[in-house]
Design a protein around this motif. Sequence first.
Motif, PDB file in Angstrom:
ATOM      1  N   THR A 109      -4.231 -77.246  61.452  1.00 47.06           N
ATOM      2  CA  THR A 109      -3.561 -76.481  62.490  1.00 47.06           C
ATOM      3  C   THR A 109      -2.870 -77.740  63.338  1.00 47.06           C
ATOM      4  O   THR A 109      -2.092 -77.647  64.106  1.00 47.06           O
ATOM      5  CB  THR A 109      -4.121 -75.663  63.361  1.00 47.06           C
ATOM      6  OG1 THR A 109      -5.443 -76.175  63.798  1.00 47.06           O
ATOM      7  CG2 THR A 109      -4.488 -74.493  62.408  1.00 47.06           C
ATOM      8  N   SER A 114     -10.811 -75.966  68.946  1.00 45.33           N
ATOM      9  CA  SER A 114     -11.033 -74.945  68.166  1.00 45.33           C
ATOM     10  C   SER A 114     -12.345 -74.186  68.218  1.00 45.33           C
ATOM     11  O   SER A 114     -13.257 -74.702  68.731  1.00 45.33           O
ATOM     12  CB  SER A 114     -10.982 -75.220  66.529  1.00 45.33           C
ATOM     13  OG  SER A 114     -12.008 -76.009  66.051  1.00 45.33           O
ATOM     14  N   LYS A 136      -6.494 -65.527  67.046  1.00 46.19           N
ATOM     15  CA  LYS A 136      -5.669 -66.512  66.427  1.00 46.19           C
ATOM     16  C   LYS A 136      -5.638 -67.813  67.459  1.00 46.19           C
ATOM     17  O   LYS A 136      -5.791 -69.045  67.146  1.00 46.19           O
ATOM     18  CB  LYS A 136      -4.427 -66.106  65.817  1.00 46.19           C
ATOM     19  CG  LYS A 136      -4.879 -65.421  64.461  1.00 46.19           C
ATOM     20  CD  LYS A 136      -3.331 -65.215  63.950  1.00 46.19           C
ATOM     21  CE  LYS A 136      -3.512 -64.162  62.476  1.00 46.19           C
ATOM     22  NZ  LYS A 136      -2.142 -64.017  61.928  1.00 46.19           N
ATOM     23  N   LYS A 137      -5.355 -67.429  68.546  1.00 45.31           N
ATOM     24  CA  LYS A 137      -4.903 -68.342  69.740  1.00 45.31           C
ATOM     25  C   LYS A 137      -5.528 -67.631  71.100  1.00 45.31           C
ATOM     26  O   LYS A 137      -5.586 -66.454  71.208  1.00 45.31           O
ATOM     27  CB  LYS A 137      -3.441 -68.713  69.794  1.00 45.31           C
ATOM     28  CG  LYS A 137      -3.122 -69.652  68.692  1.00 45.31           C
ATOM     29  CD  LYS A 137      -1.579 -69.614  68.870  1.00 45.31           C
ATOM     30  CE  LYS A 137      -1.056 -70.769  67.731  1.00 45.31           C
ATOM     31  NZ  LYS A 137       0.375 -71.106  67.799  1.00 45.31           N
ATOM     32  N   TYR A 190      -7.600 -72.662  69.387  1.00 45.50           N
ATOM     33  CA  TYR A 190      -7.503 -72.155  67.990  1.00 45.50           C
ATOM     34  C   TYR A 190      -8.536 -71.241  67.419  1.00 45.50           C
ATOM     35  O   TYR A 190      -9.461 -72.063  67.285  1.00 45.50           O
ATOM     36  CB  TYR A 190      -6.775 -72.992  66.952  1.00 45.50           C
ATOM     37  CG  TYR A 190      -5.232 -73.285  67.395  1.00 45.50           C
ATOM     38  CD1 TYR A 190      -4.297 -73.045  66.244  1.00 45.50           C
ATOM     39  CD2 TYR A 190      -4.804 -74.180  68.655  1.00 45.50           C
ATOM     40  CE1 TYR A 190      -2.829 -73.407  66.525  1.00 45.50           C
ATOM     41  CE2 TYR A 190      -3.403 -74.247  68.753  1.00 45.50           C
ATOM     42  CZ  TYR A 190      -2.562 -73.894  67.805  1.00 45.50           C
ATOM     43  OH  TYR A 190      -1.049 -74.318  68.016  1.00 45.50           O
ATOM     44  N   ASP A 193     -11.035 -67.086  62.458  1.00 47.11           N
ATOM     45  CA  ASP A 193     -11.750 -65.785  62.135  1.00 47.11           C
ATOM     46  C   ASP A 193     -12.823 -65.782  60.834  1.00 47.11           C
ATOM     47  O   ASP A 193     -12.174 -65.081  59.867  1.00 47.11           O
ATOM     48  CB  ASP A 193     -10.690 -64.615  62.067  1.00 47.11           C
ATOM     49  CG  ASP A 193     -11.488 -63.165  62.135  1.00 47.11           C
ATOM     50  OD1 ASP A 193     -12.534 -63.306  62.484  1.00 47.11           O
ATOM     51  OD2 ASP A 193     -10.803 -62.302  62.065  1.00 47.11           O
TER      52      ASP A 193
END
Length: 248
Positions: A109, A114, A136-137, A190, A193
Motif C-alpha cells: 500500500t 497501518s 480499509k482506511k 490503513y 482486515d
Amino acid sequence: MVSIIVPVYNAASYISKTIQMVGAQTYKDWELILVDDASTDGSADLIEKLIAAQGKRIKLIRKKVNGGPAAARNAGIGASSGRYIAFLDADDIWKPEKLEKQVAFMEKTGCAFSFHSYEFGDEEANPTGKIVHAPKKLTYRKALSRTVIFTTTVMFDTEKIDIEMIHMSQVPSEDTATWWRILKSGFVAYGMDENLAIYRRPKKSLSSNKLVAIQRIWFLYRNIADLSVPEALFYFGGWAVRATLRRI
C-alpha cells in the motif's frame, strides 16, 4: 527491520511467553525492545535471564521510576533502529505470521501507518470469537467516532513518518491521543482486515471500565481534539454506539 516496543510492568507471568511469541514470528528481521517500568515482581531480572539464553536481538531498558506506558514506549522508540516500529503489550498475543503479513501490507500500500483486526480473549488469552474488524482506511474525522485502532496492531514506517510524531504524550488514553494527532496532521491509517492478534481482557468490573472509558474519551475530545461541547457530543454518540456493539 521491525523494532518491537513492549512496555513491561509487573509482567513476570507473561513475559517469557511474549519473548517466545516474537521469536516464533515467520518474519525474522526484528529487534525486541523491552522497557521495564520499575516493576516490583522481578520482571527485569527474568528478562535478563531470557536475554542471556536467547541472544542479542532482545534489549532491556530498566527504568528506575515508574512513568507509565507512554514514557516506557517513548524510551523504546528512542532506542529503536528499525525502519518499522510495532507496539506490543506484554499480555497480548500475536499470531506467528503477524509481522510478515503486516510488513507486506505496508509495502504493497505504501502507507506510513497501518493497523489490523483483532480478537478479544479472556484473561487466559483464549479467543472469544468476538473480532473487531479494521476498516480499509481511517481518517482523522472518522477516527473521532471509533476507537478501533488497538495498540498491539499498530505499525509505522519511519521512512514515511517522522519518528518524533510517534512519541506519546502523558495523557489518559495516550495511544488514542497519538493516533489522532498523527491523523490530524494529514496521514491516513490503513487497515488490514485480518485477525492477527488477541486482546487479553482481565476480569474487572465492567461498570468501572465503562466509566473510565467515558471519562477518557471525553477528555480526549475536549483537550486533545479541541472540540466544542456540541461537536464532542456528536462524536461521543457515534463512539458510544460503536463501543457497545464491539463488546456485545
